[in-house]
Structures are given as C-alpha cells and as structure tokens.
Design a protein around this motif. Sequence first.
Motif, PDB file in Angstrom:
ATOM      1  N   LEU A 179       0.834  -1.200   0.000  1.00 26.95           N
ATOM      2  CA  LEU A 179       0.000   0.000   0.000  1.00 26.95           C
ATOM      3  C   LEU A 179       0.868   1.249   0.000  1.00 26.95           C
ATOM      4  N   ASN A 180       0.341   2.335  -0.580  1.00 26.53           N
ATOM      5  CA  ASN A 180       1.027   3.608  -0.435  1.00 26.53           C
ATOM      6  C   ASN A 180       0.812   4.148   0.977  1.00 26.53           C
ATOM      7  N   GLY A 181       1.416   5.290   1.277  1.00 19.47           N
ATOM      8  CA  GLY A 181       1.425   5.783   2.652  1.00 19.47           C
ATOM      9  C   GLY A 181       0.066   6.046   3.255  1.00 19.47           C
ATOM     10  N   ASN A 182      -0.883   6.538   2.469  1.00 21.87           N
ATOM     11  CA  ASN A 182      -2.201   6.825   3.035  1.00 21.87           C
ATOM     12  C   ASN A 182      -3.148   5.635   2.954  1.00 21.87           C
ATOM     13  N   GLY A 183      -2.677   4.541   2.401  1.00 23.46           N
ATOM     14  CA  GLY A 183      -3.477   3.316   2.353  1.00 23.46           C
ATOM     15  C   GLY A 183      -4.589   3.334   1.331  1.00 23.46           C
ATOM     16  N   GLN A 184      -4.544   4.265   0.384  1.00 25.34           N
ATOM     17  CA  GLN A 184      -5.630   4.380  -0.586  1.00 25.34           C
ATOM     18  C   GLN A 184      -5.297   3.818  -1.964  1.00 25.34           C
ATOM     19  N   THR A 185      -4.026   3.476  -2.174  1.00 19.71           N
ATOM     20  CA  THR A 185      -3.633   2.853  -3.437  1.00 19.71           C
ATOM     21  C   THR A 185      -2.921   1.537  -3.132  1.00 19.71           C
ATOM     22  N   LEU A 186      -3.391   0.479  -3.769  1.00 17.60           N
ATOM     23  CA  LEU A 186      -2.842  -0.853  -3.569  1.00 17.60           C
ATOM     24  C   LEU A 186      -2.081  -1.279  -4.817  1.00 17.60           C
ATOM     25  N   TYR A 187      -0.912  -1.877  -4.595  1.00 19.02           N
ATOM     26  CA  TYR A 187      -0.110  -2.433  -5.680  1.00 19.02           C
ATOM     27  C   TYR A 187      -0.097  -3.948  -5.519  1.00 19.02           C
ATOM     28  N   ILE A 188      -0.403  -4.647  -6.602  1.00 20.55           N
ATOM     29  CA  ILE A 188      -0.510  -6.107  -6.559  1.00 20.55           C
ATOM     30  C   ILE A 188       0.538  -6.726  -7.476  1.00 20.55           C
ATOM     31  N   ALA A 189       1.376  -7.598  -6.922  1.00 18.08           N
ATOM     32  CA  ALA A 189       2.302  -8.381  -7.731  1.00 18.08           C
ATOM     33  C   ALA A 189       1.509  -9.531  -8.332  1.00 18.08           C
ATOM     34  N   ASP A 190       1.166  -9.372  -9.614  1.00 16.15           N
ATOM     35  CA  ASP A 190       0.271 -10.324 -10.269  1.00 16.15           C
ATOM     36  C   ASP A 190       1.039 -11.278 -11.174  1.00 16.15           C
ATOM     37  N   GLN A 191       2.289 -11.507 -10.817  1.00 17.70           N
ATOM     38  CA  GLN A 191       3.175 -12.437 -11.501  1.00 17.70           C
ATOM     39  C   GLN A 191       3.194 -12.233 -13.021  1.00 17.70           C
ATOM     40  N   ALA A 192       2.667 -13.158 -13.796  1.00 22.49           N
ATOM     41  CA  ALA A 192       2.791 -13.084 -15.251  1.00 22.49           C
ATOM     42  C   ALA A 192       2.120 -11.859 -15.856  1.00 22.49           C
ATOM     43  N   ASP A 193       1.256 -11.192 -15.106  1.00 20.58           N
ATOM     44  CA  ASP A 193       0.559 -10.022 -15.633  1.00 20.58           C
ATOM     45  C   ASP A 193       1.057  -8.719 -15.012  1.00 20.58           C
ATOM     46  N   GLY A 194       2.257  -8.722 -14.471  1.00 22.99           N
ATOM     47  CA  GLY A 194       2.868  -7.492 -13.978  1.00 22.99           C
ATOM     48  C   GLY A 194       2.341  -7.022 -12.643  1.00 22.99           C
ATOM     49  N   ILE A 195       2.379  -5.711 -12.431  1.00 21.36           N
ATOM     50  CA  ILE A 195       1.976  -5.091 -11.168  1.00 21.36           C
ATOM     51  C   ILE A 195       0.715  -4.260 -11.412  1.00 21.36           C
ATOM     52  N   ASP A 226       8.828   7.690   1.686  1.00 21.72           N
ATOM     53  CA  ASP A 226       8.373   8.973   1.161  1.00 21.72           C
ATOM     54  C   ASP A 226       7.264   8.808   0.121  1.00 21.72           C
ATOM     55  N   GLY A 227       6.918   7.561  -0.185  1.00 22.38           N
ATOM     56  CA  GLY A 227       5.827   7.294  -1.102  1.00 22.38           C
ATOM     57  C   GLY A 227       6.126   7.551  -2.565  1.00 22.38           C
ATOM     58  N   GLN A 228       7.382   7.792  -2.895  1.00 27.05           N
ATOM     59  CA  GLN A 228       7.716   8.149  -4.276  1.00 27.05           C
ATOM     60  C   GLN A 228       8.082   6.953  -5.143  1.00 27.05           C
ATOM     61  N   TRP A 229       8.459   5.839  -4.504  1.00 25.27           N
ATOM     62  CA  TRP A 229       8.999   4.725  -5.284  1.00 25.27           C
ATOM     63  C   TRP A 229       8.385   3.397  -4.863  1.00 25.27           C
ATOM     64  N   LEU A 230       8.187   2.549  -5.853  1.00 23.25           N
ATOM     65  CA  LEU A 230       7.770   1.178  -5.623  1.00 23.25           C
ATOM     66  C   LEU A 230       8.905   0.269  -6.068  1.00 23.25           C
ATOM     67  N   PHE A 231       9.290  -0.663  -5.182  1.00 26.68           N
ATOM     68  CA  PHE A 231      10.342  -1.626  -5.499  1.00 26.68           C
ATOM     69  C   PHE A 231       9.715  -3.012  -5.584  1.00 26.68           C
ATOM     70  N   ALA A 232      10.041  -3.736  -6.647  1.00 29.96           N
ATOM     71  CA  ALA A 232       9.460  -5.059  -6.866  1.00 29.96           C
ATOM     72  C   ALA A 232      10.551  -6.090  -7.073  1.00 29.96           C
ATOM     73  N   VAL A 284      21.668  -3.581  -2.293  1.00 32.61           N
ATOM     74  CA  VAL A 284      21.582  -2.660  -3.426  1.00 32.61           C
ATOM     75  C   VAL A 284      21.601  -1.220  -2.928  1.00 32.61           C
ATOM     76  N   ASP A 285      22.462  -0.412  -3.529  1.00 32.27           N
ATOM     77  CA  ASP A 285      22.528   1.015  -3.220  1.00 32.27           C
ATOM     78  C   ASP A 285      21.396   1.734  -3.954  1.00 32.27           C
ATOM     79  N   LEU A 286      20.553   2.478  -3.195  1.00 30.64           N
ATOM     80  CA  LEU A 286      19.414   3.188  -3.760  1.00 30.64           C
ATOM     81  C   LEU A 286      19.571   4.700  -3.663  1.00 30.64           C
ATOM     82  N   SER A 287      20.795   5.181  -3.488  1.00 30.00           N
ATOM     83  CA  SER A 287      20.974   6.623  -3.365  1.00 30.00           C
ATOM     84  C   SER A 287      20.438   7.346  -4.594  1.00 30.00           C
ATOM     85  N   ASN A 288      20.491   6.674  -5.746  1.00 25.78           N
ATOM     86  CA  ASN A 288      19.800   7.132  -6.952  1.00 25.78           C
ATOM     87  C   ASN A 288      18.838   6.015  -7.336  1.00 25.78           C
ATOM     88  N   PRO A 289      17.557   6.124  -6.950  1.00 24.92           N
ATOM     89  CA  PRO A 289      16.640   5.002  -7.139  1.00 24.92           C
ATOM     90  C   PRO A 289      16.529   4.512  -8.580  1.00 24.92           C
TER      91      PRO A 289
END
Length: 331
Positions: A179-195, A226-232, A284-289
């Motif tokens: 979920l994002n920070g406010n809990g209003q957007t959900l991201y789903i790892a849907d395997q063969a069909d992406g995110i 900070d809600g700016q990045w999604l890592f998968a 992994v270094d994420l200083s530059n995402p």
Amino acid sequence: MKLSRVHFSIFCLVCWLMLSSLNPVYAAFRSGAILANFPTQGSANAVALLPDQRHVLVGAAQEGLLVVDVHAAEKPSMITKLSALQQVESILIRGKLAFIANGAAGLAIVDLSQPTALKLIGRLDTSSYAFDVALTPDGRTAFVADNTNGVVVVDVSQPTKPRPLAVIPSSAASAGVALNGNGQTLYIADQADGIQIIDVSKPQAPVHQGHFNPAGHPQRLVVSKDGQWLFAANNEGGLSVHALQVSARSQTNQLPMRNAFAVQLSQDGQSALVADLFSGVAVVDLSNPLNPQVVQRIKTQRAAQGVTVSQDQKTAYIADTQAGLTVIRFR
C-alpha cells in the motif's frame, strides 16, 4: 617494464580496492558476512523482526510460527512456537498483532503481547493460497494476496472476527501486495501479468487504475517511506524500481537478477536487500533510485526467500528455506 599476468591482476585488484575505499557506499559494505544460522525443522519461508528488536518471528513449513531470540545475533535461540500455523508465507507486524498469510489456511491474526506465549486470535479461510498481506495505516483493513483468487479485502477492525469485504480478481496469480502511505492505493504483484495499481479508497469497491509491466514475474513489493517509489522483486527479472507520481510513472528501471523473490528497505531508504533465492542476498545502493547498484552479495546456505532488516541498519535476518534462519551483517 613488462608485467606478467599475475602481476597485472594484482595491480588491478589493488587499484580497485583503493578506488572502492574512496567511495563511502562501497567501503561501508566490504565487511558483510554471515553471523549465525538457526536451523529449523521445516523450510523457513518468512521472517519478521518484532519492534523490541530482540525477537524474530520465523514461519517454518510444517513446524509453525517460531519466536527466536536474536539479542545475541551470533547465538540465536528459540523461545517458543505456535504449531497451529504451518504454511506461513509472509508476516506483517503492527503493534501487538501479527497478520499472517498462512497459505491454504488463509489469513491468521496472532497476539504478540507476550512473545513467549503467542496466541492465535483470528482466522479467515480464503479460497486459494494466501501468499502475502498488507494493512491500511489505521489497521482496519487487510489485503491478502490469494494466488489465483486475486486479492481478498478483509475487515480486521475486530481482529478476533475478520470478515471479507471484497475480492479483487487476478488475471494471473497474486503473490504480493503493498500500500502507499495513506493506504488508498494498492499495488498487486500479479506475476505473469505485472503489477496492478488499484484505488482502494473505498475498500468495498476497489477500482483498477493501471499497471506496471516489469521483466519477470513480480513476487513481493515494497513502497518507500516517502511514497515516491515502488520496489518489486521479480523472479527471472530482478529488482525493478517504479516512480509512483502520476506525472512520472514512465520512469522505471530494472536491476537484473536471476530469482529475485523478496525485497526489504533499510530504515533510511538508502539500501535494499533482495532475497535472490539460490544466489543468496544482494545489497543494493538506492541513493539514486533509478540507477540501483549492487554493492554486495552474500551467499546463504540454501534459498533466500524472505528478509527483514534491523533498526540499526546493520543486521538482516533471512528466511533461508531448508537452512532455517540466517543472520547476516551487511554494514
């Protein structure tokens, strides 16, 4: 003077060490190593660190939910276990409760008030296989990645009586949720069909908003503080990074890895630890995402499937499948 191959190799190694010592990122990771291993009877598939930073929960297949004392990181010892949960795939801790994706048994809720005496207080069977769980900031709604069934939206406002609210269908097989920070957007790892990107501001009526399409099969996800990045973590694809601002969603990058299965961020968000199954753990270094760089690889005994990071950002605990719990120092 002509250098032999051996002398030239030594010269190159010395130069690399000198250059890396000038880079604080690389210098900080040179001492990474395995500190300890705690064997489990079943395959360790999930791990989570309690807020006290002293105890770790380990989900071991056919054995249960274990409580391991890691106060002395070099000598972990088991305190107790909850044998009722035998297919733990992921663990989310919120305050004194643990929300467990418990495989074919669905969602389980455990009282952690006394780590030496865990109590199973709530269960909700789902129709498929629960792989992962996310929780809204207010702790009232859970989202369970339930494989071919999609994502089950669950009212957990009464932890002893969880009840289903809706199902978000899967076009492939849901393996992870975030979920994002406010809990209003959900991201789903849907395997063969992406995110998949889902508006869950009204949990009973989720709305599809779009999707990301990284290489490989997305397994587990995490959103930066900070809600700016999604890592998968994408099996057969590697670690992908996605900008979450609507105006910048085209900004993505992917760091190739063979079997990326889970990802966890350090407290400062500057590093990601990726459980890369049979390749162990990649730091992994994420200083530059948008330009992630592997700065360290630590090979574990078996297949690294889950990872959690200590608050001091120096120690990680790995669910190392048949090898049990592995403790590593990565900084």
